[in-house]
Design a protein around this motif. Structure first.
Motif, mmCIF file in Angstrom:
data_model
loop_
_atom_site.group_PDB
_atom_site.id
_atom_site.type_symbol
_atom_site.label_atom_id
_atom_site.label_comp_id
_atom_site.label_asym_id
_atom_site.label_seq_id
_atom_site.Cartn_x
_atom_site.Cartn_y
_atom_site.Cartn_z
ATOM 1 N N UNK A 226 0.831 -1.195 0.000
ATOM 2 C CA UNK A 226 0.000 0.000 0.000
ATOM 3 C C UNK A 226 0.865 1.243 0.000
ATOM 4 N N UNK A 227 0.297 2.315 -0.489
ATOM 5 C CA UNK A 227 0.934 3.629 -0.466
ATOM 6 C C UNK A 227 -0.048 4.542 0.249
ATOM 7 N N UNK A 228 0.177 4.750 1.539
ATOM 8 C CA UNK A 228 -0.785 5.511 2.328
ATOM 9 C C UNK A 228 -0.821 6.980 1.914
ATOM 10 N N UNK A 229 0.255 7.466 1.327
ATOM 11 C CA UNK A 229 0.265 8.857 0.876
ATOM 12 C C UNK A 229 -0.688 9.062 -0.299
ATOM 13 N N UNK A 230 -0.913 7.985 -1.050
ATOM 14 C CA UNK A 230 -1.784 8.066 -2.223
ATOM 15 C C UNK A 230 -3.107 7.342 -2.008
ATOM 16 N N UNK A 231 -3.285 6.748 -0.828
ATOM 17 C CA UNK A 231 -4.488 5.947 -0.559
ATOM 18 C C UNK A 231 -4.676 4.851 -1.608
ATOM 19 N N UNK A 232 -3.593 4.150 -1.853
ATOM 20 C CA UNK A 232 -3.610 3.103 -2.871
ATOM 21 C C UNK A 232 -3.189 1.766 -2.277
ATOM 22 N N UNK A 233 -3.786 0.716 -2.778
ATOM 23 C CA UNK A 233 -3.389 -0.642 -2.424
ATOM 24 C C UNK A 233 -3.086 -1.373 -3.732
ATOM 25 N N UNK A 234 -2.061 -2.201 -3.696
ATOM 26 C CA UNK A 234 -1.640 -2.904 -4.905
ATOM 27 C C UNK A 234 -1.584 -4.405 -4.647
ATOM 28 N N UNK A 235 -1.780 -5.158 -5.695
ATOM 29 C CA UNK A 235 -1.572 -6.598 -5.641
ATOM 30 C C UNK A 235 -0.713 -6.967 -6.837
ATOM 31 N N UNK A 236 0.530 -7.300 -6.556
ATOM 32 C CA UNK A 236 1.446 -7.701 -7.608
ATOM 33 C C UNK A 236 1.382 -9.215 -7.713
ATOM 34 N N UNK A 237 0.996 -9.692 -8.870
ATOM 35 C CA UNK A 237 0.787 -11.115 -9.078
ATOM 36 C C UNK A 237 1.806 -11.640 -10.088
ATOM 37 N N UNK A 238 2.508 -12.682 -9.724
ATOM 38 C CA UNK A 238 3.484 -13.291 -10.616
ATOM 39 C C UNK A 238 3.147 -14.765 -10.808
ATOM 40 N N UNK A 239 3.792 -15.378 -11.776
ATOM 41 C CA UNK A 239 3.594 -16.809 -12.073
ATOM 42 C C UNK A 239 2.114 -17.158 -12.125
ATOM 43 N N UNK A 240 1.372 -16.350 -12.821
ATOM 44 C CA UNK A 240 -0.069 -16.557 -12.905
ATOM 45 C C UNK A 240 -0.386 -17.860 -13.622
ATOM 46 N N UNK A 241 -1.452 -18.508 -13.185
ATOM 47 C CA UNK A 241 -1.911 -19.723 -13.834
ATOM 48 C C UNK A 241 -3.423 -19.633 -14.035
ATOM 49 N N UNK A 242 -3.981 -20.499 -14.866
ATOM 50 C CA UNK A 242 -5.424 -20.395 -15.169
ATOM 51 C C UNK A 242 -6.317 -20.445 -13.929
ATOM 52 N N UNK A 243 -5.837 -21.080 -12.856
ATOM 53 C CA UNK A 243 -6.641 -21.143 -11.626
ATOM 54 C C UNK A 243 -6.752 -19.782 -10.938
#
Length: 124
Positions: A71-88
């Motif tokens: 999260x970046x509290x200065x920007x009121x943002x939350x992120x989800x970085x996703x790697x090695x994605x699969x169909x599930x």
């Protein structure tokens, strides 16, 4: 007026990475724990990852080691970085907020505020 707006979803191939963003407004961001949930077709909404008081993070076993919440509290943002994605991992991903003073929860029914969701589709 509370708003959570997700963005960053899309169609990717297996093995690719993607970063989701959630823009929060209308409440005191630092007083809330934030989380990502997802719902695949025909399945119940499930917890993916959460963050509380900036440094405490939580992950579902299915994404541990592949996904990172921040999260970046200065920007009121939350992120989800996703790697090695699969169909599930294909699902609609939702951002959610819960008062931090209540502690952390992986139960969707404990969250007060929700975004509209962003679709993530992973092709094999």
């Amino acid at each position: 007026q509370v708003q959570l707006v997700e963005s960053g979803g899309g169609l990717v191939e297996a093995g690719d990475s993607l970063r989701l963003s959630c823009a929060a407004s209308g409440f005191t961001f630092n007083n809330y724990a934030m989380a990502w949930f997802r719902q695949a077709p025909g399945k119940e909404r499930e917890f993916v990852a959460g963050i509380r008081l900036t440094t405490s993070t939580y992950y579902a076993d299915s994404v541990k080691g592949r996904f990172t919440i921040s999260e970046d509290s200065a920007k009121n943002m939350v992120y989800l970085h996703m790697t090695s994605l699969n169909p599930e991992d294909t699902a609609v991903y939702y951002c959610a907020a819960r008062a931090a003073r209540l502690g952390f929860s992986t139960d969707q029914w404990h969250y007060n505020y929700w975004g509209q969701g962003t679709q993530v589709t992973v092709s094999s």
